[in-house]
Design an enzyme around this catalytic site. Structure first.
Site, PDB file in Angstrom:
ATOM      1  N   ASP A  29       0.849  -1.186   0.000  1.00  0.00           N
ATOM      2  CA  ASP A  29       0.000   0.000   0.000  1.00  0.00           C
ATOM      3  C   ASP A  29       0.890   1.243   0.000  1.00  0.00           C
ATOM      4  OD1 ASP A  29      -3.222   0.511   0.956  1.00  0.00           O
ATOM      5  OD2 ASP A  29      -1.827   2.197   1.142  1.00  0.00           O
ATOM      6  N   HIS A  99     -10.277  -5.255  -3.651  1.00  0.00           N
ATOM      7  CA  HIS A  99      -8.948  -5.466  -3.069  1.00  0.00           C
ATOM      8  C   HIS A  99      -9.084  -5.894  -1.617  1.00  0.00           C
ATOM      9  CE1 HIS A  99     -10.025  -1.195  -2.605  1.00  0.00           C
ATOM     10  NE2 HIS A  99      -9.402  -1.234  -1.441  1.00  0.00           N
ATOM     11  N   MET A 100      -8.105  -6.674  -1.190  1.00  0.00           N
ATOM     12  CA  MET A 100      -8.040  -7.129   0.192  1.00  0.00           C
ATOM     13  C   MET A 100      -6.803  -6.526   0.843  1.00  0.00           C
ATOM     14  SD  MET A 100      -7.672 -11.077   1.413  1.00  0.00           S
ATOM     15  CE  MET A 100      -9.361 -11.494   1.005  1.00  0.00           C
TER      16      MET A 100
HETATM   17  P1  5GP Z   1      -9.839   1.306   0.306  1.00  0.00           P
HETATM   18  O1  5GP Z   1     -10.122   2.460   1.199  1.00  0.00           O
HETATM   19  O2  5GP Z   1     -10.415   1.513  -1.082  1.00  0.00           O
HETATM   20  O3  5GP Z   1     -10.209  -0.001   0.898  1.00  0.00           O
HETATM   21  O4  5GP Z   1      -8.256   1.255   0.169  1.00  0.00           O
HETATM   22  C1  5GP Z   1      -7.542   1.733  -0.922  1.00  0.00           C
HETATM   23  C2  5GP Z   1      -6.079   1.645  -0.565  1.00  0.00           C
HETATM   24  O5  5GP Z   1      -5.323   1.817  -1.745  1.00  0.00           O
HETATM   25  C3  5GP Z   1      -5.613   2.718   0.427  1.00  0.00           C
HETATM   26  O6  5GP Z   1      -5.039   2.093   1.570  1.00  0.00           O
HETATM   27  C4  5GP Z   1      -4.584   3.525  -0.378  1.00  0.00           C
HETATM   28  O7  5GP Z   1      -3.479   3.945   0.410  1.00  0.00           O
HETATM   29  C5  5GP Z   1      -4.161   2.547  -1.462  1.00  0.00           C
HETATM   30  N1  5GP Z   1      -3.764   3.174  -2.707  1.00  0.00           N
HETATM   31  C6  5GP Z   1      -4.442   4.135  -3.389  1.00  0.00           C
HETATM   32  N2  5GP Z   1      -3.793   4.459  -4.516  1.00  0.00           N
HETATM   33  C7  5GP Z   1      -2.676   3.687  -4.564  1.00  0.00           C
HETATM   34  C8  5GP Z   1      -1.593   3.562  -5.492  1.00  0.00           C
HETATM   35  O8  5GP Z   1      -1.530   4.233  -6.518  1.00  0.00           O
HETATM   36  N3  5GP Z   1      -0.622   2.657  -5.194  1.00  0.00           N
HETATM   37  C9  5GP Z   1      -0.662   1.886  -4.070  1.00  0.00           C
HETATM   38  N4  5GP Z   1       0.338   1.032  -3.888  1.00  0.00           N
HETATM   39  N5  5GP Z   1      -1.665   1.973  -3.169  1.00  0.00           N
HETATM   40  C10 5GP Z   1      -2.660   2.857  -3.412  1.00  0.00           C
END
Ligand code: 5GP
Ligand code: ZN
Length: 113
Positions: A29, A99-100
Site C-alpha cells: 500500500d 482489493h483485500m
Molecule cells: P480502500 O479504502 O479503497 O479499501 O483502500 C484503498 C487503498 O489503496 C488505500 O489504503 C490507499 O493507500 C491505497 N492506494 C491508493 N492508490 C494507490 C496507489 O496508486 N498505489 C498503491 N500502492 N496503493 C494505493
C-alpha cells in the site's frame, strides 16, 4: 478504463509488486497504516465485493490464500494479522477495484468501525 488498480495490473503505474499469478497480484500500500500493509487484488476489474458473482467467488478464497502466504513471508503469521475488504462508500472503499488489505506488524486496534 480509468482505474488506478487496473493501471497497476497493466504496469502503467509503478508499484511495489511482491506477488503475481494468473488471477491476482499483491503490492505494498502506498500509504501504509501498519508496518506490513499489502493489497491483494484480482487482475480482473471487479468494482467491489457487491459485484462479485457466485462464479467468481473462489477468487476471494484464492486472495485469502495469497494473503496467508504473504503473511508468512513477512514474518507475521505467529504475531497475527488482519484481512479487510472494504465494500462501497459506507464500507470505506475508496478505490473501486476489489482489493483485500493485509495488515500486521503491530497491535491493531480492536475497533471495527
Ligand atoms: P480502500 O479504502 O479503497 O479499501 O483502500 C484503498 C487503498 O489503496 C488505500 O489504503 C490507499 O493507500 C491505497 N492506494 C491508493 N492508490 C494507490 C496507489 O496508486 N498505489 C498503491 N500502492 N496503493 C494505493
Ligand atoms: Zn480496475
Amino acid at each position: 478504463m480509468d482505474c488506478i488498480f487496473c493501471k497497476i495490473v497493466a504496469g502503467e503505474i509503478p508499484s511495489d509488486i511482491i506477488y503475481q499469478d494468473e488471477e491476482a497480484i499483491a503490492f505494498r500500500d502506498i500509504e501504509p497504516k501498519a508496518p506490513v500493509h499489502l493489497l491483494i487484488i484480482p487482475r480482473k476489474h471487479i468494482p467491489s465485493l457487491a459485484d462479485l458473482t457466485e462464479a467468481e467467488s473462489s477468487l476471494v478464497a484464492h486472495m485469502v490464500n495469497i494473503a496467508n502466504q504473504l503473511a508468512a513471508k513477512e514474518g507475521i503469521s505467529a504475531s497475527g494479522y488482519r484481512l479487510v475488504i472494504n465494500c462501497g462508500e459506507q464500507g470505506g472503499q475508496l478505490v473501486p477495484h476489489l482489493h483485500m488489505h493485509l495488515l500486521g506488524g503491530r497491535h491493531l486496534s480492536g475497533a471495527l468501525g
